[in-house]
Enzyme design. Structure first.
Site, PDB file in Angstrom:
ATOM      1  N   GLY A   1       0.812  -1.215   0.000  1.00  0.00           N
ATOM      2  CA  GLY A   1       0.000   0.000   0.000  1.00  0.00           C
ATOM      3  C   GLY A   1       0.841   1.259   0.000  1.00  0.00           C
ATOM      4  O   GLY A   1       0.555   2.217  -0.723  1.00  0.00           O
ATOM      5  N   CYS A   2       1.887   1.265   0.806  1.00  0.00           N
ATOM      6  CA  CYS A   2       2.744   2.450   0.896  1.00  0.00           C
ATOM      7  C   CYS A   2       3.520   2.676  -0.401  1.00  0.00           C
ATOM      8  O   CYS A   2       3.757   3.812  -0.793  1.00  0.00           O
ATOM      9  CB  CYS A   2       3.681   2.322   2.095  1.00  0.00           C
ATOM     10  SG  CYS A   2       2.787   2.293   3.660  1.00  0.00           S
ATOM     11  N   THR A   3       3.898   1.600  -1.065  1.00  0.00           N
ATOM     12  CA  THR A   3       4.577   1.719  -2.352  1.00  0.00           C
ATOM     13  C   THR A   3       3.626   2.296  -3.394  1.00  0.00           C
ATOM     14  O   THR A   3       3.997   3.208  -4.147  1.00  0.00           O
ATOM     15  CB  THR A   3       5.135   0.356  -2.807  1.00  0.00           C
ATOM     16  OG1 THR A   3       6.086  -0.089  -1.827  1.00  0.00           O
ATOM     17  CG2 THR A   3       5.806   0.445  -4.167  1.00  0.00           C
TER      18      THR A   3
END
Length: 164
Positions: free
Chosen positions: A52-54
């Site tokens: 998700g953060c990527t």
């Protein structure tokens, strides 16, 4: 090393954004006050190199030209150490600063640290959040519990810069 003001409740439109100084992925000190006179999108994400953060970081990377063209600077903040951020920036070819908030003092000051629930488990952690700070250092927009996917498009709509 981080310095930040102390409020732990969530920020609201019109609040003065707490100043902070954090190290970026190169170990250089970056302060919110460095961006006074500019608009800053300060986004908090839980952990570098997670799916998700990527997605969220790459979404900002791919949108950076249009955002900076509208006068917005982007700063990503996570509890990751500088070395992990350095690898993340290099691997994903990120084109904006990522800042290390290992003691989560800045996240706490912005109301982006608190109780989370995941699969029935309750714990303290980083709440994915985005705070837009205007040229005078005041909160223009405060969003908490944001979704990683499609966040930049929603942010643009909410700011009125892409009403689609």
């Amino acid at each position: 090393m981080s310095t930040a003001a102390a409020p732990t409740e969530r920020l609201s439109v019109g609040d003065l954004a707490p100043n902070f100084t954090l190290n970026d992925s190169n170990g250089n000190a970056v302060s919110l006050s460095d961006y006074r006179g500019k608009k800053a999108i300060v986004y908090f994400y839980p952990a570098a190199s997670t799916p998700g953060c990527t997605k969220q970081a790459c979404d900002f990377r791919d949108s950076i030209e249009s955002l900076t063209g509208l006068g917005y600077q982007v700063l990503g903040i996570s509890p990751d150490g500088v070395a992990k951020l350095e690898k993340f920036v290099a691997k994903e070819e990120l084109n904006f600063p990522l800042l290390s908030d290992e003691d989560h003092a800045v996240a706490e000051a912005y109301g982006a640290w608190g109780e989370k629930k995941n699969y029935g488990r309750v714990y303290e952690g980083l709440i994915r959040s985005t705070i837009v700070v205007d040229e005078d250092g005041k909160v223009q927009l405060a969003q908490y519990n944001v979704r990683a996917t499609g966040h930049v498009a929603k942010l643009r709509r909410d700011l009125g810069i892409d009403p689609k």
